[in-house]
Design an enzyme around this catalytic site. Sequence first.
Site: not given
Ligand SMILES: NC(=O)c1ccc[n+]([C@@H]2O[C@H](COP(=O)([O-])OP(=O)(O)OC[C@H]3O[C@@H](n4cnc5c(N)ncnc54)[C@H](O)[C@@H]3O)[C@@H](O)[C@H]2O)c1
Length: 348
Positions: A117, A138, A180, A222, A232, A236, A240, A243, A247, A259
Amino acid sequence: MVTIRVNASTPYDVTIERGDAWLDRVPYFSCSTVWVITDETVDRLHGTAFRTRLEASARPIVWSVVRPGDGSKSLATIERLVADGLTSGCDRDTLVVAFGGGMIGDLAGFLASVYMRGLHYIQVPTTVLAHDSAVGGKVAVNHPLAKNAIGAFYQPAGVHYNVDRLETLTDRDVLSGLGELIKHAYLSRYVLGYSFETELFTALAQGPLDWEAWLARGIEVKRQVVETDEREHGVRAWLNFGHTFGHALESVEAYRLAHGEAILYGMVYAFLVAGDFSRAETLAGFMKQQAITPVLWQPFEAYLEVMGHDKKNRTGQIRFVLLGEEVTVTSVTTERLVEAYNQLKGWF
Ligand SMILES: NC(=O)c1ccc[n+]([C@@H]2O[C@H](COP(=O)([O-])OP(=O)(O)OC[C@H]3O[C@@H](n4cnc5c(N)ncnc54)[C@H](O)[C@@H]3O)[C@@H](O)[C@H]2O)c1
């Protein structure tokens, strides 16, 4: 070092620096156990150094590693991680550490929100993109029908960037993170009252960015939005931008695009929908110059179907965030969507 205070319902600090001196400053380690969630790539590149540093906290460390990529952002992985936690003695006083990019941040944050929880968690982001995902609380996993469909608003206790870790990112992951950051630059005019859009494109043309400074600028946008509308109900939704189509593209491409790459395409698309050809062209030019991953274009109906499932469409209509004199969140006719799609395809 930069510190940004986020005055969310539970306030926390975001720190950005070279190195991990934050570990000596923060008060979290009175917990029973430290439970690190990471992926195989981050573990291989940075795991040993981080673990050695964490061991100074003199708490038992549980270390869970998942496969890289959005495929791990699933309920199946959550179930596996819960088993890890239960068999390793993680209890209600355990601190979860999300050590990785946005995928790990979303996954570990969601795990923290449901395990017994709710546990405290911190974000230790290792990608550029995570300057967005790690801030704002989020957290989610994906459902086969829609991305981030199972989630919560659950604020971290802190976010701590060591920008030295960004040096091992691939060019593609840097570009994805820039997606982003560029989004935040477009929104800065509406959110902060001044725009750093031109300044960012100028800096990008001059060479590698000073991450401490530029991540802080993105996070400032942000922060402002999250403080105004944490759950949101209004502003907020602006985050998007890019997106709705982004998406859908990610999902139809089965996460072959990173992404932020999908969001870059999504922003060009949103500019085309809004009739802003000038910004669409500038952004598309930048993406081509950066050798963005090409899209395997599908009939538009494939994207339309996924956009129809998108969780942001409370009224059942497909809504877009459009930037003009003001930001509008609006539904768009299918004819207009198809027209913009054909324009987008023609450019890439
Ligand atoms: N919660 C939110 O508000 C929000 C906002 C935007 C995106 N997201 C989410 O974030 C995710 C995308 O994030 P991301 O692009 O960081 O993806 P990710 O975490 O998948 O990382 C991308 C790649 O980089 C590699 N990696 C990570 N750190 C590294 C480093 N220092 N050196 C070398 N490789 C490294 C990872 O292993 C992976 O293969 C998606 O799931 C998306 O939906 C969430």
